[in-house]
Write a protein that holds these residues in place. Structure first.
Motif, PDB file in Angstrom:
ATOM      1  N   UNK A   1      39.017  32.296  50.804  1.00  0.00           N
ATOM      2  CA  UNK A   1      38.930  32.393  49.356  1.00  0.00           C
ATOM      3  C   UNK A   1      40.314  32.384  48.734  1.00  0.00           C
ATOM      4  N   UNK A   2      40.371  31.918  47.494  1.00  0.00           N
ATOM      5  CA  UNK A   2      41.597  32.036  46.715  1.00  0.00           C
ATOM      6  C   UNK A   2      41.491  33.275  45.846  1.00  0.00           C
ATOM      7  N   UNK A   3      42.525  34.069  45.858  1.00  0.00           N
ATOM      8  CA  UNK A   3      42.494  35.302  45.074  1.00  0.00           C
ATOM      9  C   UNK A   3      43.866  35.608  44.523  1.00  0.00           C
ATOM     10  N   UNK A   4      44.036  36.815  44.052  1.00  0.00           N
ATOM     11  CA  UNK A   4      45.347  37.224  43.558  1.00  0.00           C
ATOM     12  C   UNK A   4      46.306  37.420  44.712  1.00  0.00           C
ATOM     13  N   UNK A   5      47.582  37.512  44.393  1.00  0.00           N
ATOM     14  CA  UNK A   5      48.604  37.648  45.427  1.00  0.00           C
ATOM     15  C   UNK A   5      48.552  39.028  46.062  1.00  0.00           C
ATOM     16  N   UNK A   6      48.169  40.045  45.300  1.00  0.00           N
ATOM     17  CA  UNK A   6      48.239  41.411  45.818  1.00  0.00           C
ATOM     18  C   UNK A   6      46.890  42.101  45.849  1.00  0.00           C
ATOM     19  N   UNK A   7      45.867  41.465  45.301  1.00  0.00           N
ATOM     20  CA  UNK A   7      44.527  41.999  45.419  1.00  0.00           C
ATOM     21  C   UNK A   7      43.552  40.833  45.447  1.00  0.00           C
ATOM     22  N   UNK A   8      42.374  41.076  45.999  1.00  0.00           N
ATOM     23  CA  UNK A   8      41.438  39.979  46.205  1.00  0.00           C
ATOM     24  C   UNK A   8      40.923  39.425  44.891  1.00  0.00           C
TER      25      UNK A   8
END
Ligand SMILES: [Zn+2]
Length: 75
Positions: free
Chosen positions: A54-61
């Motif tokens: 999945x693509x998510x944020x750099x520091x949280x999903x």
């Protein structure tokens, strides 16, 4: 007296090191529902259970908007 102060400072540092805890956060997989999401690289997340990426944020999903990230790779 000076010697006492040095030892006291060292004791504080030891305590601070003990308090430090490694942050481990698990995220629920949108595909299989298990909390097995791990960050594989910058803003990319992979489920340990079903293997979906999945693509998510750099520091949280989740993305800053709060929505669950979209699927990168099918199946
Ligand atoms: Zn999964």
């Amino acid at each position: 007296m000076a010697d006492r102060n040095v030892r006291y400072g060292a004791e504080i540092r030891k305590r601070a090191g003990k308090v430090y805890k490694k942050k481990t956060t698990k995220y629920e997989c949108p595909a299989c529902g298990k909390a097995a999401i791990k960050r594989t690289s910058y803003s990319k997340w992979e489920c340990n259970s079903c293997g979906n990426k999945f693509a998510g944020g750099a520091f949280s999903f989740t993305t800053p908007s709060g929505t669950v990230s979209k699927r990168l790779v099918e199946g």
